[in-house]
Write a protein that holds these residues in place. Structure first.
Motif, PDB file in Angstrom:
ATOM      1  N   THR A   1       0.708  -1.216   0.113  1.00  0.00           N
ATOM      2  CA  THR A   1      -0.044   0.097   0.085  1.00  0.00           C
ATOM      3  C   THR A   1       0.988   1.260   0.081  1.00  0.00           C
ATOM      4  O   THR A   1       2.107   1.158  -0.014  1.00  0.00           O
ATOM      5  N   PRO A   2       0.484   2.474  -0.317  1.00  0.00           N
ATOM      6  CA  PRO A   2       1.252   3.668   0.086  1.00  0.00           C
ATOM      7  C   PRO A   2       1.582   3.858   1.135  1.00  0.00           C
ATOM      8  O   PRO A   2       2.779   4.459   1.391  1.00  0.00           O
ATOM      9  N   ARG A   3       1.352   3.235   2.273  1.00  0.00           N
ATOM     10  CA  ARG A   3       2.140   3.365   3.512  1.00  0.00           C
ATOM     11  C   ARG A   3       3.012   2.235   3.825  1.00  0.00           C
ATOM     12  O   ARG A   3       3.579   2.187   4.671  1.00  0.00           O
ATOM     13  N   GLY A   4       3.246   1.331   2.857  1.00  0.00           N
ATOM     14  CA  GLY A   4       4.095   0.395   2.898  1.00  0.00           C
ATOM     15  C   GLY A   4       3.725  -1.061   3.674  1.00  0.00           C
ATOM     16  O   GLY A   4       4.637  -1.982   3.627  1.00  0.00           O
ATOM     17  N   THR A   5       2.198  -0.970   3.674  1.00  0.00           N
ATOM     18  CA  THR A   5       1.776  -2.251   4.175  1.00  0.00           C
ATOM     19  C   THR A   5       1.765  -3.498   3.031  1.00  0.00           C
ATOM     20  O   THR A   5       1.242  -3.260   1.875  1.00  0.00           O
ATOM     21  N   PRO A   6       2.051  -4.716   3.368  1.00  0.00           N
ATOM     22  CA  PRO A   6       2.132  -5.740   2.361  1.00  0.00           C
ATOM     23  C   PRO A   6       0.730  -6.026   2.023  1.00  0.00           C
ATOM     24  O   PRO A   6      -0.214  -6.065   2.719  1.00  0.00           O
ATOM     25  N   LYS A   7       0.383  -5.864   0.438  1.00  0.00           N
ATOM     26  CA  LYS A   7      -0.893  -6.150  -0.187  1.00  0.00           C
ATOM     27  C   LYS A   7      -0.822  -7.751  -0.773  1.00  0.00           C
ATOM     28  O   LYS A   7      -2.020  -8.273  -0.642  1.00  0.00           O
ATOM     29  N   VAL A   8      -0.054  -7.912  -1.367  1.00  0.00           N
ATOM     30  CA  VAL A   8       0.217  -9.367  -2.045  1.00  0.00           C
ATOM     31  C   VAL A   8       1.284 -10.006  -1.468  1.00  0.00           C
ATOM     32  O   VAL A   8       2.521  -9.506  -1.619  1.00  0.00           O
ATOM     33  N   ILE A   9       1.279 -11.344  -0.752  1.00  0.00           N
ATOM     34  CA  ILE A   9       2.291 -12.054  -0.286  1.00  0.00           C
ATOM     35  C   ILE A   9       2.271 -13.407  -0.901  1.00  0.00           C
ATOM     36  O   ILE A   9       1.322 -14.032  -0.903  1.00  0.00           O
ATOM     37  N   ARG A  10       3.379 -13.792  -1.351  1.00  0.00           N
ATOM     38  CA  ARG A  10       3.666 -15.247  -1.782  1.00  0.00           C
ATOM     39  C   ARG A  10       4.428 -16.012  -1.128  1.00  0.00           C
ATOM     40  O   ARG A  10       5.627 -15.546  -0.751  1.00  0.00           O
ATOM     41  N   TRP A  11       4.075 -17.211  -0.744  1.00  0.00           N
ATOM     42  CA  TRP A  11       4.880 -17.877   0.171  1.00  0.00           C
ATOM     43  C   TRP A  11       4.310 -19.541   0.024  1.00  0.00           C
ATOM     44  O   TRP A  11       3.260 -19.782  -0.373  1.00  0.00           O
ATOM     45  N   ASN A  12       5.389 -20.518  -0.208  1.00  0.00           N
ATOM     46  CA  ASN A  12       5.096 -21.810  -0.322  1.00  0.00           C
ATOM     47  C   ASN A  12       3.947 -22.098  -1.478  1.00  0.00           C
ATOM     48  O   ASN A  12       2.941 -22.945  -1.076  1.00  0.00           O
TER      49      ASN A  12
ATOM     50  N   THR B   1      -6.801  -8.187   3.212  1.00  0.00           N
ATOM     51  CA  THR B   1      -8.013  -7.752   3.373  1.00  0.00           C
ATOM     52  C   THR B   1      -8.274  -6.750   4.410  1.00  0.00           C
ATOM     53  O   THR B   1      -9.112  -5.724   4.298  1.00  0.00           O
ATOM     54  N   GLN B   2      -7.329  -6.917   5.420  1.00  0.00           N
ATOM     55  CA  GLN B   2      -7.228  -5.820   6.672  1.00  0.00           C
ATOM     56  C   GLN B   2      -5.927  -5.926   7.307  1.00  0.00           C
ATOM     57  O   GLN B   2      -5.541  -6.897   7.520  1.00  0.00           O
ATOM     58  N   GLU B   3      -5.404  -4.506   7.599  1.00  0.00           N
ATOM     59  CA  GLU B   3      -4.418  -4.591   8.540  1.00  0.00           C
ATOM     60  C   GLU B   3      -4.794  -4.498  10.109  1.00  0.00           C
ATOM     61  O   GLU B   3      -5.525  -3.536  10.364  1.00  0.00           O
ATOM     62  N   LEU B   4      -4.294  -5.436  10.606  1.00  0.00           N
ATOM     63  CA  LEU B   4      -4.915  -5.724  12.053  1.00  0.00           C
ATOM     64  C   LEU B   4      -4.131  -4.897  13.134  1.00  0.00           C
ATOM     65  O   LEU B   4      -4.345  -4.525  14.170  1.00  0.00           O
ATOM     66  N   ASP B   5      -2.544  -4.750  12.949  1.00  0.00           N
ATOM     67  CA  ASP B   5      -1.572  -4.227  13.518  1.00  0.00           C
ATOM     68  C   ASP B   5      -0.556  -3.998  12.856  1.00  0.00           C
ATOM     69  O   ASP B   5      -0.117  -4.723  12.006  1.00  0.00           O
ATOM     70  N   ARG B   6       0.345  -2.906  13.230  1.00  0.00           N
ATOM     71  CA  ARG B   6       1.552  -2.639  12.688  1.00  0.00           C
ATOM     72  C   ARG B   6       2.612  -2.126  13.987  1.00  0.00           C
ATOM     73  O   ARG B   6       2.108  -1.168  14.740  1.00  0.00           O
ATOM     74  N   TYR B   7       3.624  -2.670  14.144  1.00  0.00           N
ATOM     75  CA  TYR B   7       4.702  -2.155  15.085  1.00  0.00           C
ATOM     76  C   TYR B   7       6.200  -2.285  14.628  1.00  0.00           C
ATOM     77  O   TYR B   7       6.431  -2.916  13.735  1.00  0.00           O
TER      78      TYR B   7
END
Length: 86
Positions: free
Chosen positions: A14-25, A32-38
């Motif tokens: 996102t423009p704020r740097g939150t991962p939007k699309v993650i590929r793993w395994n 769908t929602q950012e629950l927390d950031r720290y």
């Protein structure tokens, strides 16, 4: 949540740097929602840099994704999934 502690690929943020699309395994997870950031300090005794951490809702899955600061010579760098609840 179960521990994963494995690298992943983040293809969109996102423009704020939150991962939007993650590929793993061979799976793709869509934010769908950012629950927390720290911010977390690295294990300085291992030379680990600080990192930004997110707890993300991706459909029915909750991921805790970390991104290490881009510090030259630091290890590891980049994105990884710390924990997952599915």
């Amino acid at each position: 949540m179960r521990a994963i502690q494995q690298p992943c690929e983040v293809t969109h943020v996102t423009p704020r740097g939150t991962p939007k699309v993650i590929r793993w395994n061979d799976r793709t997870y869509h934010l769908t929602q950012e629950l927390d950031r720290y911010r977390a300090g690295g294990r300085w005794w291992l030379g680990e840099p600080s990192r930004t951490c997110w707890v993300l809702q991706c459909g029915s899955v909750v991921l805790e994704v970390h991104h290490f600061d881009e510090t030259p010579g630091a290890h590891p760098q980049g994105w990884f999934i710390a924990r997952m609840q599915d």
